[in-house]
Design an enzyme around this catalytic site. Structure first.
Site, PDB file in Angstrom:
ATOM      1  CE  LYS A  19     -59.845 -21.871 -20.210  1.00 39.22           C
ATOM      2  NZ  LYS A  19     -60.152 -23.266 -20.624  1.00 39.22           N
ATOM      3  NE  ARG A  95     -56.183 -28.035 -12.219  1.00 37.71           N
ATOM      4  CZ  ARG A  95     -56.339 -28.117 -13.549  1.00 37.71           C
ATOM      5  NH1 ARG A  95     -55.940 -27.131 -14.339  1.00 37.71           N
ATOM      6  NH2 ARG A  95     -56.883 -29.172 -14.095  1.00 37.71           N
ATOM      7  CB  THR A 101     -61.579 -30.316 -17.805  1.00 33.87           C
ATOM      8  OG1 THR A 101     -60.338 -30.460 -17.104  1.00 33.87           O
ATOM      9  CG2 THR A 101     -61.346 -29.601 -19.120  1.00 33.87           C
ATOM     10  CD  GLU A 136     -50.072 -22.229 -16.932  1.00 35.98           C
ATOM     11  OE1 GLU A 136     -50.857 -21.760 -16.079  1.00 35.98           O
ATOM     12  OE2 GLU A 136     -50.297 -23.289 -17.542  1.00 35.98           O
TER      13      GLU A 136
HETATM   14  O1  CDP Z   1     -58.159 -26.603 -18.135  1.00 38.72           O
HETATM   15  P1  CDP Z   1     -57.818 -27.957 -17.576  1.00 38.72           P
HETATM   16  O2  CDP Z   1     -56.420 -28.015 -17.026  1.00 38.72           O
HETATM   17  O3  CDP Z   1     -58.854 -28.444 -16.606  1.00 38.72           O
HETATM   18  O4  CDP Z   1     -57.907 -28.986 -18.796  1.00 38.72           O
HETATM   19  P2  CDP Z   1     -56.787 -29.444 -19.854  1.00 38.72           P
HETATM   20  O5  CDP Z   1     -56.891 -30.904 -20.003  1.00 38.72           O
HETATM   21  O6  CDP Z   1     -55.451 -28.866 -19.503  1.00 38.72           O
HETATM   22  O7  CDP Z   1     -57.302 -28.800 -21.201  1.00 38.72           O
HETATM   23  C1  CDP Z   1     -57.103 -27.428 -21.483  1.00 38.72           C
HETATM   24  C2  CDP Z   1     -58.392 -26.863 -22.017  1.00 38.72           C
HETATM   25  O8  CDP Z   1     -58.682 -27.480 -23.258  1.00 38.72           O
HETATM   26  C3  CDP Z   1     -59.622 -27.125 -21.161  1.00 38.72           C
HETATM   27  O9  CDP Z   1     -59.805 -26.193 -20.116  1.00 38.72           O
HETATM   28  C4  CDP Z   1     -60.731 -27.062 -22.168  1.00 38.72           C
HETATM   29  O10 CDP Z   1     -61.177 -25.722 -22.357  1.00 38.72           O
HETATM   30  C5  CDP Z   1     -60.088 -27.547 -23.458  1.00 38.72           C
HETATM   31  N1  CDP Z   1     -60.483 -28.921 -23.759  1.00 38.72           N
HETATM   32  C6  CDP Z   1     -61.382 -29.164 -24.790  1.00 38.72           C
HETATM   33  O11 CDP Z   1     -61.841 -28.227 -25.431  1.00 38.72           O
HETATM   34  N2  CDP Z   1     -61.757 -30.450 -25.079  1.00 38.72           N
HETATM   35  C7  CDP Z   1     -61.276 -31.489 -24.372  1.00 38.72           C
HETATM   36  N3  CDP Z   1     -61.666 -32.725 -24.667  1.00 38.72           N
HETATM   37  C8  CDP Z   1     -60.371 -31.273 -23.326  1.00 38.72           C
HETATM   38  C9  CDP Z   1     -59.987 -29.963 -23.033  1.00 38.72           C
HETATM   39 MG    MG Z   2     -54.562 -27.853 -17.947  1.00 39.54          MG
END
Ligand code: CDP
Ligand code: MG
Length: 143
Positions: A19, A95, A101, A136
């Site tokens: 990113k 993952r 996250t 994706e």
């Molecule tokens: O990336 P990942 O699959 O772990 O998380 P997601 O729940 O699919 O969320 C996508 C992206 O959104 C995350 O990687 C974060 O960068 C962002 N995010 C955020 O900014 N604030 C949150 N409360 C949750 C996710």
């Molecule tokens: Mg995700």
């Protein structure tokens, strides 16, 4: 049947994104090395910058979330490196290697623990299922 399961390997592909926060800190070669050391093969990669509307399309599953707009602004704010990673059980392996996250909650030895700055600037994206990995990969590498 157990013997068959043990000897059969399940090579998968998953999509990984380095990113903007990580590219900005010049961490791309270090992160790529981490994946290779972990046994992932990078079969395709490119450095690109998404438009806001491309980011919105990519993160469409999150469109009802309160963080959606900021997330799409952020993902399109600078260059990213997108990669196809290949390995046995690549989706789950990636993952696990990425970690939680929120970098504050990420386990020791994970990429987000090591490189992530905050929940939004968490350095890497990885597909969350085999089905989404296909979608994706096709989003970035249709040919
Ligand atoms: O990336 P990942 O699959 O772990 O998380 P997601 O729940 O699919 O969320 C996508 C992206 O959104 C995350 O990687 C974060 O960068 C962002 N995010 C955020 O900014 N604030 C949150 N409360 C949750 C996710
Ligand atoms: Mg995700």
């Amino acid at each position: 049947i157990n013997l068959w399961k043990k000897t059969m390997n399940n090579i998968e592909q998953t999509l990984s994104i380095i990113k903007p926060d990580a590219i900005e800190r010049n961490l791309d070669s270090e992160i790529k090395k981490e994946f290779i050391n972990k046994g992932f093969k990078i079969t395709k990669e490119k450095k690109i910058q998404l438009t806001k509307s491309e980011a919105e399309e990519f993160y469409k599953v999150h469109e009802t979330k309160p963080f959606y707009n900021d997330l799409c602004t952020y993902l399109s704010s600078g260059p990213i490196v997108v990669m196809i990673l290949e390995k046995e059980d690549a989706v789950i392996a990636n993952r696990e290697f990425m970690g939680a996250t929120d970098p504050k909650k990420a386990e020791e030895g994970t990429l987000r623990k090591k490189f992530g700055v905050s929940i939004d600037k968490n350095s890497v994206h990885g597909s969350d299922s085999v089905e989404n990995a296909k979608i994706e990969i096709n989003f970035f590498f249709k040919d």
